[in-house]
Design a protein around this motif. Structure first.
Motif, PDB file in Angstrom:
ATOM      1  N   PRO A 154       0.845  -1.148  -0.063  1.00  0.00           N
ATOM      2  CA  PRO A 154      -0.040  -0.051   0.062  1.00  0.00           C
ATOM      3  C   PRO A 154       0.706   1.169   0.049  1.00  0.00           C
ATOM      4  O   PRO A 154       1.797   1.094   0.357  1.00  0.00           O
ATOM      5  CB  PRO A 154      -0.811  -0.254   1.264  1.00  0.00           C
ATOM      6  N   ALA A 155       0.295   2.396  -0.222  1.00  0.00           N
ATOM      7  CA  ALA A 155       1.004   3.647  -0.239  1.00  0.00           C
ATOM      8  C   ALA A 155       1.573   3.962   1.081  1.00  0.00           C
ATOM      9  O   ALA A 155       0.953   3.838   2.259  1.00  0.00           O
ATOM     10  CB  ALA A 155      -0.055   4.843  -0.605  1.00  0.00           C
ATOM     11  N   GLY A 156       2.855   4.516   1.135  1.00  0.00           N
ATOM     12  CA  GLY A 156       3.619   4.823   2.224  1.00  0.00           C
ATOM     13  C   GLY A 156       4.124   3.849   3.065  1.00  0.00           C
ATOM     14  O   GLY A 156       4.780   3.839   4.207  1.00  0.00           O
ATOM     15  N   ALA A 157       3.968   2.547   2.425  1.00  0.00           N
ATOM     16  CA  ALA A 157       4.795   1.458   3.038  1.00  0.00           C
ATOM     17  C   ALA A 157       6.423   1.581   3.071  1.00  0.00           C
ATOM     18  O   ALA A 157       6.982   0.874   3.742  1.00  0.00           O
ATOM     19  CB  ALA A 157       4.385   0.053   2.613  1.00  0.00           C
ATOM     20  N   ALA A 174      -5.790   6.043   4.187  1.00  0.00           N
ATOM     21  CA  ALA A 174      -6.788   5.298   4.340  1.00  0.00           C
ATOM     22  C   ALA A 174      -7.804   4.946   3.094  1.00  0.00           C
ATOM     23  O   ALA A 174      -8.136   3.858   2.581  1.00  0.00           O
ATOM     24  CB  ALA A 174      -7.812   5.259   5.455  1.00  0.00           C
ATOM     25  N   LYS A 175      -7.993   5.901   2.686  1.00  0.00           N
ATOM     26  CA  LYS A 175      -9.134   6.176   1.371  1.00  0.00           C
ATOM     27  C   LYS A 175      -8.572   5.516   0.114  1.00  0.00           C
ATOM     28  O   LYS A 175      -8.853   4.743  -0.658  1.00  0.00           O
ATOM     29  CB  LYS A 175      -9.592   7.704   1.037  1.00  0.00           C
ATOM     30  N   ARG A 176      -6.869   5.747   0.012  1.00  0.00           N
ATOM     31  CA  ARG A 176      -6.304   5.419  -1.006  1.00  0.00           C
ATOM     32  C   ARG A 176      -6.119   3.785  -0.870  1.00  0.00           C
ATOM     33  O   ARG A 176      -6.174   3.104  -2.053  1.00  0.00           O
ATOM     34  CB  ARG A 176      -4.940   5.830  -1.464  1.00  0.00           C
ATOM     35  N   ASP A 177      -5.993   3.242   0.081  1.00  0.00           N
ATOM     36  CA  ASP A 177      -5.947   2.095   0.670  1.00  0.00           C
ATOM     37  C   ASP A 177      -7.299   1.063  -0.224  1.00  0.00           C
ATOM     38  O   ASP A 177      -7.028   0.060  -0.891  1.00  0.00           O
ATOM     39  CB  ASP A 177      -5.778   1.450   1.848  1.00  0.00           C
TER      40      ASP A 177
END
Length: 223
Positions: free
Chosen positions: A10-13, A176-179
């Motif tokens: 996911p984004a930011g991992a 959270a929305k992007r996930d």
């Protein structure tokens, strides 16, 4: 035969940071697929094309050419010949890229280049669907993740350093929305490949994560 390492998550991992560092340590080519999608988003923003207008985006794809160059060992992303690397990590681009990357025409535009690079070179490639869709035959697949809060704090500190101000609550909400968007999109949704190794970086620093994946590579490569 080339050796391919696919890192999804996911984004930011921390995928890009880890993939870049790992590639440097292994003398592999690092391919930041997310940066390619971000470059498409930059084009849309610069030309006033609504990212949610799939038909307009598909039409624009005929005018977009993205290439990768390396300067002093660092990947540079060129959009129609212009280096846009410095524009790729803004909050607006980060917020819109998930929707853009779900458009079939955009994916078709970029996947051919990604697959060609992997077929000819030892690569570390990170993104949302590398192990499941782009490089299903990769010898090592890693699903790198971290808690939403941990990822939001990391992005918050990046924005704070870059712009001098940032809103942690807003960033956490956007992540959270992007996930949700990434995991529920119709085309190549984000998911862990069946043969991918799960690595949770919530309590790990950059070097610890890099070491863990390098050890996995050594095991798979028989070193």
């Amino acid at each position: 035969m080339s050796f391919n390492i696919a890192i999804d998550g996911p984004a930011g991992a921390g995928k890009s940071t880890i993939a870049r560092k790992l590639a440097k340590e292994l003398s592999f080519i690092y391919v930041d697929t997310g940066a390619m999608y971000r470059a498409v988003t930059v084009y849309l923003l610069q030309n006033g094309i609504p990212p949610e207008d799939a038909a307009a985006v598909e039409k624009a794809c005929g005018n977009i050419h993205i290439s990768i160059e390396y300067q002093d060992g660092e990947q540079q992303v060129l959009l129609n010949g212009e280096n846009v690397t410095g524009l790729l990590r803004t909050e607006e681009v980060s917020r819109l890229t998930s929707g853009v990357s779900a458009i079939g025409a955009v994916r078709a535009l970029l996947q051919e280049l990604q697959k060609e690079l992997a077929a000819k070179n030892d690569v570390v490639m990170d993104g949302r669907d590398i192990g499941t869709n782009i490089l299903p035959g990769a010898q090592l697949k890693v699903y790198l993740t971290a808690s939403v809060h941990t990822r939001a704090v990391r992005r918050y500190l990046e924005e704070l350093e870059r712009n001098g101000e940032a809103d942690l609550a807003s960033i956490e909400e956007n992540i959270a929305k992007r996930d949700y968007q990434d995991m529920h999109r119709a085309i190549a949704p984000l998911c862990q490949a069946e043969d991918a190794v799960l690595v949770d970086s919530s309590e790990m620093d950059i070097q610890a994560v890099t070491d863990a994946i390098r050890k996995l590579y050594q095991e798979r490569a028989g070193l």
